[in-house]
Enzyme design. Structure first.
Site, PDB file in Angstrom:
ATOM      1  N   CYS A 206       0.900  -1.398   0.014  1.00  0.00           N
ATOM      2  CA  CYS A 206      -0.063   0.020  -0.095  1.00  0.00           C
ATOM      3  C   CYS A 206       0.887   1.238   0.011  1.00  0.00           C
ATOM      4  O   CYS A 206       1.327   1.666   0.947  1.00  0.00           O
ATOM      5  CB  CYS A 206      -1.013  -0.039   1.197  1.00  0.00           C
TER       6      CYS A 206
ATOM      7  N   CYS B  19      -0.070   3.869   2.504  1.00  0.00           N
ATOM      8  CA  CYS B  19       0.405   3.589   3.870  1.00  0.00           C
ATOM      9  C   CYS B  19       1.878   3.584   4.208  1.00  0.00           C
ATOM     10  O   CYS B  19       2.127   4.274   5.026  1.00  0.00           O
ATOM     11  CB  CYS B  19      -0.147   2.047   4.214  1.00  0.00           C
ATOM     12  N   ASP B  20       2.551   2.909   3.281  1.00  0.00           N
ATOM     13  CA  ASP B  20       3.775   2.549   3.552  1.00  0.00           C
ATOM     14  C   ASP B  20       5.089   3.531   2.990  1.00  0.00           C
ATOM     15  O   ASP B  20       6.180   3.452   3.060  1.00  0.00           O
ATOM     16  CB  ASP B  20       4.320   1.146   3.427  1.00  0.00           C
TER      17      ASP B  20
END
Ligand code: FAD
Length: 302
Positions: free
Chosen positions: A130, A133-134
């Site tokens: 993701c 997200c990351d």
């Protein structure tokens, strides 16, 4: 029977169940694994109002919140069949049949894996799925994106603004992404695109240190040193068990309206298993709330 039976115990299902139970109606959750994808997540930094948390910690809070409302949680139970009669019937893998006046489907999705050596081993140690997200974890580093479809190219464009360099690895001779995305990608100075390339291994010691791929034309092996690999070859919704009765997109995502309703009266859906544009924790929770309010509206009218 239940008033609302929620199938799936991730963020969408937990949110739906809490919203339903707060109406004072009989609510249950069936979950193959309570917590869903969040159980597999290390750091979470985009759950608004919480600067940093970890997946299992967020799941523990979800469970505590759900239990506070006396919701029937049937964990480690998998639904295998849905049938709409007078009530909606859900058959579990263990043979039990549950009945409910309304059902909220929130069975989530899973990232498609590339299934090469190193992928499972280095998950959360450089292998990520993701970019929203990351991505920030790889600031200033070199990364690869596997997959040159829309999600892969979007991820590469997104990451190029954060990391030092991005290598896009596409299996086919050409990228599949929309032309406008490809143009944008090609305009970026810190992106290299490799096509006709089969990823063969993600290498590392305690974390990722590189990726190996084979040029499919020459069959020559290549190795690129880098610190992160984003796998972007598709998100598969957990909806196979529903058969054809519920309208789904060609990707298998459940089609919902703005009340979270599906094409079957009394059956609602929320979260990553639906055709929502973006798949995130906070978005799943919002759509879980929507589906529960939609189901409540349905119950008071029927
Ligand atoms: P899920 O979390 O997938 O939950 C689905 C639930 O349904 C589970 O309980 C599952 O066991 C159950 N289930 C499935 N099939 C059945 C069945 N047949 N019968 C019964 N139960 C069933 N999002 C963010 O916002 N921030 C992040 O930092 C972030 N990081 C991520 C990191 C990783 C590694 C992954 C994989 C995802 C990440 N995401 C992140 C995405 C986020 O986790 C999802 O968008 C979110 O969990 C979706 O919630 P959901 O409830 O719709 O589905």
């Amino acid at each position: 029977p239940y008033d609302v039976l929620v199938i799936g115990g991730g963020p969408a299902g937990s949110s739906a169940a809490i919203y339903a139970a707060r109406k004072g109606i009989r609510t249950g959750i069936v979950a193959e694994r309570f917590g869903g994808q969040v159980m597999d997540t290390l750091g979470i930094e985009n759950f608004i109002s919480v600067k940093h948390t970890e997946g299992p910690k967020l799941v523990a809070s979800l469970e505590e919140h759900v239990k506070d409302y006396g919701i029937d949680v049937m964990n480690l139970q998998r639904a295998k069949r849905l049938e709409k009669k007078d009530l909606v019937e859900i058959e579990l893998e263990n043979g039990a049949v549950l009945k409910s006046k309304s059902v909220i489907l929130s069975t989530g999705a899973r990232w498609r894996n590339v299934n090469v050596p190193g992928e499972a081993e280095f998950k959360n140690k450089g292998v990520a799925y993701c970019p929203h997200c990351d991505g920030p974890l790889f600031e200033g580093k070199d990364v690869a994106v596997i997959g040159g479809g829309n999600s892969g190219v979007e991820a590469a464009i997104d990451l190029a603004g954060i990391v030092n360099h991005v290598t896009v690895i596409e299996f086919n001779p050409e990228l599949k992404a929309d032309a406008v995305l490809q143009e944008r990608l090609n305009s970026l100075p810190n992106v290299t695109v490799v096509t006709n390339a089969q990823t063969t291994e993600i290498t590392g010691t305690d974390k990722v240190n590189g990726i190996s791929y084979m040029d499919r034309e020459t069959e020559k092996q290549h190795h690129v040193e880098l610190q992160g690999v984003f796998v972007q070859i598709g998100l598969v919704p957990n909806t196979d068990w529903l058969g054809d009765q519920i309208e789904r997109t060609r990707f298998g995502e459940i089609v919902v309206d703005k009340h979270g309703a599906t094409n079957i009266p009394g059956v609602f859906a929320a979260g990553d298993c639906t055709d929502s544009a973006y798949k995130q924790i906070i978005i799943s929770m919002g759509s879980g709330a929507t589906a529960a309010l939609g189901a409540f509206d349905y119950l008071i009218r029927n």
